[in-house]
Design a protein around this motif. Structure first.
Motif, PDB file in Angstrom:
ATOM      1  N   THR A 145      18.722 -14.620 -29.387  1.00 55.46           N
ATOM      2  CA  THR A 145      19.140 -15.473 -30.502  1.00 55.46           C
ATOM      3  C   THR A 145      19.943 -14.703 -31.549  1.00 55.46           C
ATOM      4  O   THR A 145      19.879 -13.484 -31.633  1.00 55.46           O
ATOM      5  CB  THR A 145      17.907 -16.105 -31.174  1.00 55.46           C
ATOM      6  N   TYR A 146      20.678 -15.443 -32.337  1.00 60.16           N
ATOM      7  CA  TYR A 146      21.500 -14.870 -33.396  1.00 60.16           C
ATOM      8  C   TYR A 146      21.410 -15.803 -34.595  1.00 60.16           C
ATOM      9  O   TYR A 146      21.443 -17.022 -34.403  1.00 60.16           O
ATOM     10  CB  TYR A 146      22.948 -14.733 -32.919  1.00 60.16           C
ATOM     11  N   PRO A 147      21.299 -15.356 -35.805  1.00 61.52           N
ATOM     12  CA  PRO A 147      21.367 -13.992 -36.295  1.00 61.52           C
ATOM     13  C   PRO A 147      20.030 -13.252 -36.246  1.00 61.52           C
ATOM     14  O   PRO A 147      19.964 -12.071 -36.513  1.00 61.52           O
ATOM     15  CB  PRO A 147      21.823 -14.145 -37.741  1.00 61.52           C
ATOM     16  N   TYR A 148      18.928 -13.952 -35.909  1.00 69.24           N
ATOM     17  CA  TYR A 148      17.624 -13.302 -35.823  1.00 69.24           C
ATOM     18  C   TYR A 148      17.315 -13.047 -34.354  1.00 69.24           C
ATOM     19  O   TYR A 148      16.835 -13.935 -33.652  1.00 69.24           O
ATOM     20  CB  TYR A 148      16.539 -14.157 -36.491  1.00 69.24           C
ATOM     21  N   ASN A 149      17.599 -11.842 -33.912  1.00 69.37           N
ATOM     22  CA  ASN A 149      17.456 -11.508 -32.509  1.00 69.37           C
ATOM     23  C   ASN A 149      15.989 -11.363 -32.104  1.00 69.37           C
ATOM     24  O   ASN A 149      15.120 -11.118 -32.930  1.00 69.37           O
ATOM     25  CB  ASN A 149      18.199 -10.202 -32.204  1.00 69.37           C
ATOM     26  N   ALA A 150      15.770 -11.495 -30.804  1.00 73.89           N
ATOM     27  CA  ALA A 150      14.429 -11.343 -30.247  1.00 73.89           C
ATOM     28  C   ALA A 150      14.056  -9.873 -30.214  1.00 73.89           C
ATOM     29  O   ALA A 150      14.909  -8.996 -30.242  1.00 73.89           O
ATOM     30  CB  ALA A 150      14.391 -11.924 -28.841  1.00 73.89           C
ATOM     31  N   GLY A 151      12.806  -9.608 -30.134  1.00 74.38           N
ATOM     32  CA  GLY A 151      12.319  -8.232 -30.021  1.00 74.38           C
ATOM     33  C   GLY A 151      11.489  -8.114 -28.764  1.00 74.38           C
ATOM     34  O   GLY A 151      11.989  -7.830 -27.680  1.00 74.38           O
ATOM     35  N   THR A 152      10.207  -8.402 -28.893  1.00 71.91           N
ATOM     36  CA  THR A 152       9.293  -8.298 -27.764  1.00 71.91           C
ATOM     37  C   THR A 152       9.656  -9.271 -26.650  1.00 71.91           C
ATOM     38  O   THR A 152       9.598  -8.920 -25.471  1.00 71.91           O
ATOM     39  CB  THR A 152       7.841  -8.550 -28.229  1.00 71.91           C
ATOM     40  N   THR A 153      10.035 -10.483 -27.009  1.00 71.17           N
ATOM     41  CA  THR A 153      10.363 -11.457 -25.962  1.00 71.17           C
ATOM     42  C   THR A 153      11.591 -11.025 -25.161  1.00 71.17           C
ATOM     43  O   THR A 153      11.661 -11.251 -23.962  1.00 71.17           O
ATOM     44  CB  THR A 153      10.582 -12.864 -26.548  1.00 71.17           C
ATOM     45  N   ALA A 154      12.541 -10.369 -25.823  1.00 71.06           N
ATOM     46  CA  ALA A 154      13.696  -9.848 -25.092  1.00 71.06           C
ATOM     47  C   ALA A 154      13.284  -8.685 -24.200  1.00 71.06           C
ATOM     48  O   ALA A 154      13.886  -8.459 -23.152  1.00 71.06           O
ATOM     49  CB  ALA A 154      14.791  -9.406 -26.061  1.00 71.06           C
ATOM     50  N   SER A 155      12.258  -7.959 -24.586  1.00 68.02           N
ATOM     51  CA  SER A 155      11.749  -6.867 -23.758  1.00 68.02           C
ATOM     52  C   SER A 155      10.954  -7.395 -22.574  1.00 68.02           C
ATOM     53  O   SER A 155      10.939  -6.781 -21.507  1.00 68.02           O
ATOM     54  CB  SER A 155      10.853  -5.942 -24.583  1.00 68.02           C
ATOM     55  N   ASP A 156      10.287  -8.516 -22.745  1.00 65.97           N
ATOM     56  CA  ASP A 156       9.497  -9.109 -21.660  1.00 65.97           C
ATOM     57  C   ASP A 156      10.372  -9.708 -20.564  1.00 65.97           C
ATOM     58  O   ASP A 156      10.011  -9.657 -19.387  1.00 65.97           O
ATOM     59  CB  ASP A 156       8.578 -10.217 -22.202  1.00 65.97           C
ATOM     60  N   ALA A 157      11.485 -10.284 -20.942  1.00 65.03           N
ATOM     61  CA  ALA A 157      12.326 -11.001 -19.975  1.00 65.03           C
ATOM     62  C   ALA A 157      12.728 -10.146 -18.776  1.00 65.03           C
ATOM     63  O   ALA A 157      12.548 -10.587 -17.629  1.00 65.03           O
ATOM     64  CB  ALA A 157      13.554 -11.584 -20.678  1.00 65.03           C
ATOM     65  N   PRO A 158      13.273  -8.941 -18.956  1.00 69.56           N
ATOM     66  CA  PRO A 158      13.640  -8.152 -17.772  1.00 69.56           C
ATOM     67  C   PRO A 158      12.454  -7.816 -16.876  1.00 69.56           C
ATOM     68  O   PRO A 158      12.582  -7.769 -15.657  1.00 69.56           O
ATOM     69  CB  PRO A 158      14.242  -6.870 -18.363  1.00 69.56           C
ATOM     70  N   TRP A 159      11.272  -7.590 -17.470  1.00 74.67           N
ATOM     71  CA  TRP A 159      10.080  -7.324 -16.662  1.00 74.67           C
ATOM     72  C   TRP A 159       9.756  -8.504 -15.766  1.00 74.67           C
ATOM     73  O   TRP A 159       9.191  -8.336 -14.689  1.00 74.67           O
ATOM     74  CB  TRP A 159       8.883  -7.026 -17.555  1.00 74.67           C
ATOM     75  N   MET A 160      10.098  -9.686 -16.226  1.00 76.10           N
ATOM     76  CA  MET A 160       9.817 -10.894 -15.459  1.00 76.10           C
ATOM     77  C   MET A 160      11.012 -11.304 -14.595  1.00 76.10           C
ATOM     78  O   MET A 160      11.020 -12.378 -14.001  1.00 76.10           O
ATOM     79  CB  MET A 160       9.428 -12.031 -16.422  1.00 76.10           C
ATOM     80  N   GLY A 161      12.049 -10.459 -14.548  1.00 75.12           N
ATOM     81  CA  GLY A 161      13.192 -10.706 -13.674  1.00 75.12           C
ATOM     82  C   GLY A 161      14.274 -11.580 -14.266  1.00 75.12           C
ATOM     83  O   GLY A 161      15.132 -12.081 -13.540  1.00 75.12           O
ATOM     84  N   VAL A 162      14.239 -11.765 -15.575  1.00 70.13           N
ATOM     85  CA  VAL A 162      15.219 -12.628 -16.237  1.00 70.13           C
ATOM     86  C   VAL A 162      16.207 -11.764 -17.024  1.00 70.13           C
ATOM     87  O   VAL A 162      15.815 -11.041 -17.936  1.00 70.13           O
ATOM     88  CB  VAL A 162      14.521 -13.636 -17.183  1.00 70.13           C
ATOM     89  N   PRO A 163      17.505 -11.841 -16.673  1.00 73.95           N
ATOM     90  CA  PRO A 163      18.509 -11.076 -17.425  1.00 73.95           C
ATOM     91  C   PRO A 163      18.613 -11.558 -18.873  1.00 73.95           C
ATOM     92  O   PRO A 163      18.388 -12.732 -19.167  1.00 73.95           O
ATOM     93  CB  PRO A 163      19.818 -11.353 -16.681  1.00 73.95           C
ATOM     94  N   VAL A 164      18.971 -10.639 -19.753  1.00 72.85           N
ATOM     95  CA  VAL A 164      19.118 -10.922 -21.187  1.00 72.85           C
ATOM     96  C   VAL A 164      20.574 -10.689 -21.568  1.00 72.85           C
ATOM     97  O   VAL A 164      21.154  -9.674 -21.192  1.00 72.85           O
ATOM     98  CB  VAL A 164      18.231  -9.978 -22.029  1.00 72.85           C
ATOM     99  N   ILE A 165      21.169 -11.630 -22.296  1.00 69.84           N
ATOM    100  CA  ILE A 165      22.460 -11.336 -22.919  1.00 69.84           C
ATOM    101  C   ILE A 165      22.248 -11.345 -24.427  1.00 69.84           C
ATOM    102  O   ILE A 165      21.454 -12.126 -24.946  1.00 69.84           O
ATOM    103  CB  ILE A 165      23.602 -12.283 -22.488  1.00 69.84           C
ATOM    104  N   THR A 166      22.940 -10.435 -25.095  1.00 71.94           N
ATOM    105  CA  THR A 166      22.723 -10.292 -26.530  1.00 71.94           C
ATOM    106  C   THR A 166      24.035 -10.101 -27.270  1.00 71.94           C
ATOM    107  O   THR A 166      25.023  -9.631 -26.699  1.00 71.94           O
ATOM    108  CB  THR A 166      21.767  -9.108 -26.827  1.00 71.94           C
ATOM    109  N   LEU A 167      24.016 -10.457 -28.517  1.00 72.01           N
ATOM    110  CA  LEU A 167      25.141 -10.246 -29.424  1.00 72.01           C
ATOM    111  C   LEU A 167      24.750  -9.083 -30.323  1.00 72.01           C
ATOM    112  O   LEU A 167      23.757  -9.153 -31.055  1.00 72.01           O
ATOM    113  CB  LEU A 167      25.399 -11.503 -30.251  1.00 72.01           C
TER     114      LEU A 167
END
Length: 140
Positions: free
Chosen positions: A16-38
């Protein structure tokens, strides 16, 4: 954890933008979900960026909202590209730095040892100067 089970239905994590994710963005790759970020000038945006760099996926870090949106739309429309990205993530998530803890602990231990050596040298200098009744002057 039920919250992690929700990643099974996700194809892509949009940081998310302007308040980006922290832990949830870290969890996604562990669960096999790619993350795109600004990437912007805030600590939370640097969390996802750092994670992606360490997963060898720097192509998922965007510098403008336009390129971020275009990539999100492209990946939503192009399942072959998304599946290729998921394959790359699956190959790297268990071997790259966030999950390859041996190098991390090795370098962290070296940093602790270096810090301890510096502290010991400072303590020695303080004692040396104190015994000689010489003021200790720090010139930084």
């Amino acid at each position: 954890m039920d919250c992690l089970a929700q990643y099974a239905v996700a194809g892509l994590f949009l940081d998310t933008y302007p308040y980006n994710a922290g832990t949830t963005a870290s969890d996604a790759p562990w669960m096999g979900v790619p993350v795109i970020t600004l990437r912007v000038q805030s600590f939370p945006s640097r969390v996802a960026s750092s994670l992606l760099i360490n997963l060898n996926l720097p192509e998922l870090i965007y510098q403008s909202i336009e390129s971020y949106e275009a990539q999100a739309i492209d990946l939503a429309k192009n399942s072959a590209s998304l599946n290729e990205l998921k394959s790359k993530l699956a190959a790297s998530r268990l071997t790259e730095p966030p999950s390859n803890t041996w190098p991390f602990t090795k370098y962290l231990g070296q940093a602790f040892n270096t810090t301890l050596c510096v502290i010991q040298k400072i303590s020695y200098l303080q004692t040396w100067f104190k015994r000689r009744n010489t003021p200790l002057k720090w010139n930084f």
